[in-house]
Design a protein around this motif. Structure first.
Motif, PDB file in Angstrom:
ATOM      1  N   LEU A  61       0.810  -1.219   0.000  1.00 48.38           N
ATOM      2  CA  LEU A  61       0.000   0.000   0.000  1.00 48.38           C
ATOM      3  C   LEU A  61       0.847   1.275   0.000  1.00 48.38           C
ATOM      4  O   LEU A  61       0.555   2.206  -0.761  1.00 48.38           O
ATOM      5  N   LYS A  65       0.582   3.961  -3.123  1.00 51.11           N
ATOM      6  CA  LYS A  65       0.155   5.338  -2.905  1.00 51.11           C
ATOM      7  C   LYS A  65       1.235   6.347  -3.277  1.00 51.11           C
ATOM      8  O   LYS A  65       0.958   7.348  -3.946  1.00 51.11           O
ATOM      9  N   TRP A  81      -9.566  -2.690  -1.295  1.00 50.56           N
ATOM     10  CA  TRP A  81      -8.525  -1.663  -1.304  1.00 50.56           C
ATOM     11  C   TRP A  81      -8.852  -0.517  -2.262  1.00 50.56           C
ATOM     12  O   TRP A  81      -8.549   0.642  -1.979  1.00 50.56           O
ATOM     13  N   GLU A  85      -8.699   2.393   0.222  1.00 48.54           N
ATOM     14  CA  GLU A  85      -7.343   2.947   0.215  1.00 48.54           C
ATOM     15  C   GLU A  85      -7.098   3.922  -0.928  1.00 48.54           C
ATOM     16  O   GLU A  85      -6.030   4.526  -1.025  1.00 48.54           O
TER      17      GLU A  85
END
Length: 230
Positions: A61, A65, A81, A85
């Motif tokens: 992650l 990102k 996700w 996310e």
């Protein structure tokens, strides 16, 4: 095609203009130095995830990102996700194949588990999987963490992979003896690269048994950040 071991079960695969990071584990990886991280990640186009145990997922992650890299993996987890996310995901499931801008990736079964740590303890996250990567006229089996399973019979017969990246360290996955058994019974590899070993004392430290057991297969013990050209 260049296959570069990042230590443990992590790989960088360069093929058809794409750079695939397989289960990239950087933070706390005992076999990959911090001074090697930038080179390991350079130009990454996709992150391919087999399951969510910490030694496979801890950096996924943050990398997705900070570097805007799409994550490829099992549908249920990718869907969660993608919503929670706010990252780009490519979700599919066992039996499916996706095109990663040249390389084709088919999802196949694995026999393991897939959990991650939360404030409330361990929680399940989709299912553990492996992959068949088809690129440059070759098929590469990426086992992920797995034990021996009967599904390997149809996988070997249907996909006929020439190259295998196989978890072989024992305790959590197949050991070298079981990997040799699987290679003999279910596959016809030309090249076999063991992984998920040497990282910790609890795991097997040598692929010597595998080399002796498979005299007709090129068994390559990978060296961190040294490219294997297939």
């Amino acid at each position: 095609m260049k296959i570069i071991w990042l230590g443990h079960g992590s790989f960088r695969i360069e093929t058809e203009g794409q750079v695939l990071l397989i289960d990239p584990w950087l933070t706390g990886n005992p076999t990959l130095g911090e001074d090697q991280h930038d080179a390991a990640l350079a130009g990454a186009s996709h992150i391919v995830l087999t399951h969510t145990h910490f030694d496979h997922v801890v950096d996924v992650l943050p990398l997705a990102k900070s570097r805007n890299i799409p994550v490829v993996g099992q549908y249920d987890l990718m869907g969660y996700w993608g919503e929670s996310e706010e990252i780009t995901t490519i979700g599919f499931n066992k039996g499916g194949t996706v095109d990663l801008g040249g390389p084709k990736l088919a999802m196949v079964p694995a026999s393991h588990s897939s959990t991650f740590t939360t404030e409330d303890g361990l929680r399940a996250s989709g299912s553990e999987v492996g992959y068949m990567l088809m690129s440059e006229g070759k098929t590469l089996y990426i086992s992920g963490d797995t034990g021996l399973m009967a599904d390997m019979e149809w996988m070997g017969d249907y996909f006929q992979p020439e190259v295998g990246i196989i978890s072989a360290g024992g305790h959590f996955t197949m050991d070298m003896k079981q990997t040799a058994y699987a290679a003999k019974r279910y596959f016809n590899f030309k090249t076999l690269i063991p992984c998920h070993y040497k990282s910790f004392p609890i795991l097997e430290q040598s692929a010597g048994h595998l080399v002796k057991a498979l005299p007709d297969v090129e068994v390559i013990e990978p060296v961190v950040m040294q490219a294997i050209e297939i």
